[in-house]
Write a protein that holds these residues in place. Sequence first.
Motif, short mmCIF file in Angstrom:
data_model
loop_
_atom_site.label_atom_id
_atom_site.label_comp_id
_atom_site.label_asym_id
_atom_site.label_seq_id
_atom_site.Cartn_x
_atom_site.Cartn_y
_atom_site.Cartn_z
N LEU A 127 0.82 -1.21 0.00
CA LEU A 127 0.00 0.00 0.00
C LEU A 127 0.86 1.27 0.00
O LEU A 127 0.33 2.37 -0.09
CB LEU A 127 -0.92 0.03 1.23
N GLY A 128 2.16 1.11 0.12
CA GLY A 128 3.04 2.26 0.21
C GLY A 128 3.06 2.87 1.59
O GLY A 128 3.49 4.01 1.77
N ALA A 129 2.62 2.10 2.58
CA ALA A 129 2.59 2.58 3.98
C ALA A 129 3.76 1.97 4.73
O ALA A 129 4.36 0.98 4.30
CB ALA A 129 1.28 2.19 4.64
N ASP A 130 4.08 2.56 5.88
CA ASP A 130 5.20 2.01 6.65
C ASP A 130 4.89 1.88 8.13
O ASP A 130 5.77 1.58 8.93
CB ASP A 130 6.47 2.84 6.45
N VAL A 131 3.62 2.09 8.54
CA VAL A 131 3.24 1.96 9.94
C VAL A 131 2.12 0.93 10.07
O VAL A 131 1.03 1.12 9.53
CB VAL A 131 2.78 3.31 10.53
N LEU A 132 2.40 -0.16 10.77
CA LEU A 132 1.42 -1.22 11.00
C LEU A 132 1.16 -1.32 12.50
O LEU A 132 2.07 -1.60 13.27
CB LEU A 132 1.94 -2.55 10.46
N TYR A 133 -0.08 -1.08 12.88
CA TYR A 133 -0.45 -1.13 14.29
C TYR A 133 -0.49 -2.58 14.78
O TYR A 133 -0.96 -3.48 14.08
CB TYR A 133 -1.83 -0.50 14.50
N LEU A 134 -0.04 -2.76 16.02
CA LEU A 134 -0.11 -4.05 16.68
C LEU A 134 -1.08 -3.99 17.85
O LEU A 134 -0.94 -3.15 18.74
CB LEU A 134 1.27 -4.46 17.22
N ALA A 168 9.53 -10.01 18.90
CA ALA A 168 10.92 -10.24 18.50
C ALA A 168 11.00 -11.11 17.23
O ALA A 168 11.87 -10.89 16.37
CB ALA A 168 11.69 -10.91 19.64
N GLU A 169 10.11 -12.07 17.10
CA GLU A 169 10.10 -12.93 15.92
C GLU A 169 9.65 -12.19 14.67
O GLU A 169 10.10 -12.50 13.55
CB GLU A 169 9.18 -14.13 16.15
N LEU A 170 8.77 -11.19 14.83
CA LEU A 170 8.18 -10.51 13.68
C LEU A 170 9.04 -9.36 13.17
O LEU A 170 8.96 -9.01 11.98
CB LEU A 170 6.79 -9.98 14.08
N VAL A 171 9.84 -8.76 14.02
CA VAL A 171 10.60 -7.56 13.65
C VAL A 171 11.47 -7.76 12.41
O VAL A 171 11.45 -6.92 11.49
CB VAL A 171 11.43 -7.05 14.84
N PRO A 172 12.27 -8.82 12.31
CA PRO A 172 13.13 -8.95 11.12
C PRO A 172 12.33 -8.98 9.82
O PRO A 172 12.75 -8.38 8.83
CB PRO A 172 13.87 -10.27 11.37
N TYR A 173 11.21 -9.68 9.81
CA TYR A 173 10.39 -9.77 8.59
C TYR A 173 9.88 -8.39 8.20
O TYR A 173 9.91 -8.01 7.03
CB TYR A 173 9.22 -10.72 8.84
N ALA A 174 9.42 -7.62 9.19
CA ALA A 174 8.90 -6.28 8.90
C ALA A 174 10.01 -5.34 8.45
O ALA A 174 9.84 -4.56 7.50
CB ALA A 174 8.20 -5.71 10.14
N ALA A 175 11.17 -5.41 9.11
CA ALA A 175 12.26 -4.51 8.79
C ALA A 175 12.76 -4.73 7.36
O ALA A 175 13.09 -3.77 6.65
CB ALA A 175 13.41 -4.71 9.78
N GLU A 176 12.77 -5.97 6.92
CA GLU A 176 13.20 -6.27 5.55
C GLU A 176 12.29 -5.62 4.51
O GLU A 176 12.71 -5.37 3.38
CB GLU A 176 13.23 -7.78 5.33
N ARG A 177 11.05 -5.35 4.90
CA ARG A 177 10.07 -4.80 3.96
C ARG A 177 9.78 -3.32 4.22
O ARG A 177 8.85 -2.76 3.65
CB ARG A 177 8.79 -5.64 4.05
N GLY A 178 10.58 -2.71 5.09
CA GLY A 178 10.44 -1.29 5.34
C GLY A 178 9.20 -0.90 6.11
O GLY A 178 8.71 0.23 6.00
N VAL A 179 8.68 -1.82 6.91
CA VAL A 179 7.47 -1.57 7.70
C VAL A 179 7.84 -1.45 9.17
O VAL A 179 8.50 -2.33 9.73
CB VAL A 179 6.43 -2.69 7.50
#
Length: 275
Positions: free
Chosen positions: A96-103, A126-137
Amino acid sequence: MTEPFTDRLSINQITVKSWTFEETVRGCARHGIGHVGAWLDSVAEIGVDKAAGVLADHGVSVSSVCRAGFFTGNSPDRSWAGRADNERAIDMTARLGADVLYLVCGGVADDRDLPAARAAVRDGLAELVPYAAERGVRLAVEPLHPMMCAERSVIVTLDQAVELAEPFGPDEVGIAIDTYNVWWDPRLAEGIERAGDRIIGYQVCDWLVPQPHPVFGRGVPGEGVIDLRGITRAVDATGYDGPIEVEIFNEKVWSSPPDEVIRVIKERFAAGVLG
């Protein structure tokens, strides 16, 4: 034409619940509002690629995407919970071109072990951070009101949210502040200051008196008791200058014509929120 104060105004989709994602984007553009808070289910209905195209066609950006998380497995609707769903939420946010995903972190599990539930949130994040960081989220930890601890989130204060975020870089995990959830906190000012440059999302609405419903008791700014201007000043003092989403869960608001709801929000936003 965009009015001077609306460059920060964002309309969260849930506020105009009867509209589809496309109708929400078109409506925001029609009212000169350049940001929308997106919900994954609504985006999925039309497909993420079409949703991204609608945004681009109307010059509207996504201020935040809701939601991922539920690391304890306790979700009231059992949707968007689990590792695969969280990764899909990250992928959709990026597309979507967004970079903020609420948890929304998840409530107390069936074993009623509150400390274990909070440990599960730490581990899941901790498990989710690397996946998100790789995608700029960037993942935004949102503390919810304590009355939602059982079903929705065992993270209920800004201090708890910051403690969750601190092991990660500010460009990986930030803080989302929602006035409905935090206004009551006796350490609110200290919590906002401590969050500092980790604040990556800011939502506003009012607390109605009496509360008509524990979830659907949100009011249009100016209808309740929250010092929205004071909280906004404190958030802005940290350096946050991003969109301010109006997010309202309220049956009366939902039954009103969405264009009228947006008109009233615009009327009250400058004085009631920005002050």
